[in-house]
Motif scaffolding. Sequence first.
Motif, short mmCIF file in Angstrom:
data_model
loop_
_atom_site.label_atom_id
_atom_site.label_comp_id
_atom_site.label_asym_id
_atom_site.label_seq_id
_atom_site.Cartn_x
_atom_site.Cartn_y
_atom_site.Cartn_z
N THR A 148 -124.33 24.32 0.43
CA THR A 148 -125.20 24.83 -0.63
C THR A 148 -125.61 23.71 -1.57
O THR A 148 -126.78 23.54 -1.88
CB THR A 148 -124.50 25.94 -1.42
OG1 THR A 148 -124.09 26.95 -0.52
CG2 THR A 148 -125.42 26.53 -2.47
N ASP A 149 -124.63 22.93 -2.04
CA ASP A 149 -124.91 21.85 -2.99
C ASP A 149 -125.03 20.49 -2.33
O ASP A 149 -125.31 19.50 -3.00
CB ASP A 149 -123.80 21.79 -4.06
CG ASP A 149 -123.79 23.01 -4.95
OD1 ASP A 149 -124.87 23.61 -5.15
OD2 ASP A 149 -122.72 23.38 -5.45
N PHE A 150 -124.76 20.42 -1.05
CA PHE A 150 -124.82 19.16 -0.30
C PHE A 150 -123.92 18.09 -0.92
O PHE A 150 -124.33 16.98 -1.17
CB PHE A 150 -126.26 18.66 -0.16
CG PHE A 150 -127.16 19.67 0.48
CD1 PHE A 150 -127.05 19.96 1.83
CD2 PHE A 150 -128.10 20.36 -0.27
CE1 PHE A 150 -127.86 20.92 2.42
CE2 PHE A 150 -128.91 21.31 0.31
CZ PHE A 150 -128.79 21.59 1.67
N ASN A 151 -122.69 18.51 -1.21
CA ASN A 151 -121.67 17.65 -1.80
C ASN A 151 -120.37 17.81 -1.05
O ASN A 151 -120.17 18.79 -0.34
CB ASN A 151 -121.39 18.06 -3.26
CG ASN A 151 -122.28 17.35 -4.24
OD1 ASN A 151 -122.70 16.24 -4.01
ND2 ASN A 151 -122.57 18.02 -5.34
N ASN A 152 -119.48 16.87 -1.26
CA ASN A 152 -118.12 17.03 -0.77
C ASN A 152 -117.35 17.91 -1.75
O ASN A 152 -117.49 17.76 -2.95
CB ASN A 152 -117.41 15.68 -0.64
CG ASN A 152 -117.90 14.91 0.55
OD1 ASN A 152 -118.21 15.48 1.59
ND2 ASN A 152 -117.99 13.60 0.41
N VAL A 153 -116.55 18.81 -1.23
CA VAL A 153 -115.72 19.69 -2.03
C VAL A 153 -114.26 19.39 -1.70
O VAL A 153 -113.91 19.29 -0.52
CB VAL A 153 -116.03 21.18 -1.72
CG1 VAL A 153 -115.09 22.09 -2.49
CG2 VAL A 153 -117.48 21.49 -2.05
N TYR A 154 -113.46 19.23 -2.73
CA TYR A 154 -112.03 18.95 -2.54
C TYR A 154 -111.25 20.20 -2.90
O TYR A 154 -111.25 20.63 -4.04
CB TYR A 154 -111.60 17.78 -3.43
CG TYR A 154 -112.27 16.49 -3.04
CD1 TYR A 154 -111.73 15.68 -2.06
CD2 TYR A 154 -113.45 16.10 -3.65
CE1 TYR A 154 -112.34 14.50 -1.68
CE2 TYR A 154 -114.09 14.92 -3.28
CZ TYR A 154 -113.52 14.13 -2.30
OH TYR A 154 -114.13 12.97 -1.92
N ARG A 155 -110.59 20.79 -1.90
CA ARG A 155 -109.79 21.99 -2.11
C ARG A 155 -108.33 21.67 -1.82
O ARG A 155 -108.03 20.77 -1.05
CB ARG A 155 -110.24 23.10 -1.16
CG ARG A 155 -111.64 23.56 -1.45
CD ARG A 155 -112.11 24.63 -0.49
NE ARG A 155 -111.04 25.49 -0.05
CZ ARG A 155 -111.11 26.30 0.99
NH1 ARG A 155 -112.20 26.37 1.68
NH2 ARG A 155 -110.10 27.05 1.33
N ASP A 156 -107.45 22.42 -2.44
CA ASP A 156 -106.01 22.29 -2.17
C ASP A 156 -105.51 20.86 -2.37
O ASP A 156 -104.80 20.30 -1.52
CB ASP A 156 -105.69 22.77 -0.75
CG ASP A 156 -106.12 24.21 -0.52
OD1 ASP A 156 -105.96 25.01 -1.46
OD2 ASP A 156 -106.61 24.52 0.57
N LEU A 157 -105.86 20.28 -3.49
CA LEU A 157 -105.42 18.92 -3.81
C LEU A 157 -103.93 18.85 -4.16
O LEU A 157 -103.27 17.85 -3.90
CB LEU A 157 -106.20 18.36 -5.00
CG LEU A 157 -107.66 18.02 -4.78
CD1 LEU A 157 -108.35 17.76 -6.11
CD2 LEU A 157 -107.79 16.83 -3.88
N ASP A 158 -103.41 19.90 -4.81
CA ASP A 158 -102.05 19.87 -5.35
C ASP A 158 -101.00 20.24 -4.31
O ASP A 158 -101.19 21.15 -3.51
CB ASP A 158 -101.91 20.84 -6.52
CG ASP A 158 -102.60 20.34 -7.76
OD1 ASP A 158 -102.94 19.15 -7.81
OD2 ASP A 158 -102.78 21.14 -8.69
#
Length: 167
Positions: A148-158
């Motif tokens: 949608t935003d054409f970006n990298n998304v970082y999930r579950d970092l912790d």
Amino acid sequence: AYNSDATGENELYVRSQDGKGEPTQLTNSADTYFYAAIWSPDSKKLMWSDRKQRLRFIDVASKAVTQVAESKEAEIRGYDWSPDSQWIAYALQEENGGDKVYLFAMADKKSTPVTDDWYSADNATFSDDGKYLMLTSSRDFKPIFDQTDFNNVYRDLDRVYLVTLSK
């Protein structure tokens, strides 16, 4: 232990758990709002943070207040006593926006960093036996692509990490 504005200022009080007797005012001339105080395991001290971004504790018997830390960036929200009441673990937000965990020694009233500036770390808690410090840290970078935003998304970092406190 509780906060009250009975004097017109936010102050810290202690009172018998059964509600009998008069409360004892511990702090005087408060200059800001206090967050919830937590007892040391030996029941001799109370620690709290405040809106002026300080972390402090009070010796209940002498009413002497000691400042543990002051943050330049944000309010201090995570802190814990060691089981022997000789150490305090806390996190401060650093200039880079990440949090860093520190240990404060009651013996010499000095703080030592436990984590570095590279990865954000927070929520430090001592194990029941005091041999370990558990904390969360954001260090698992597995980006996914957001279409949608054409970006990298970082999930579950912790993740939860364990720091040994003795050899």
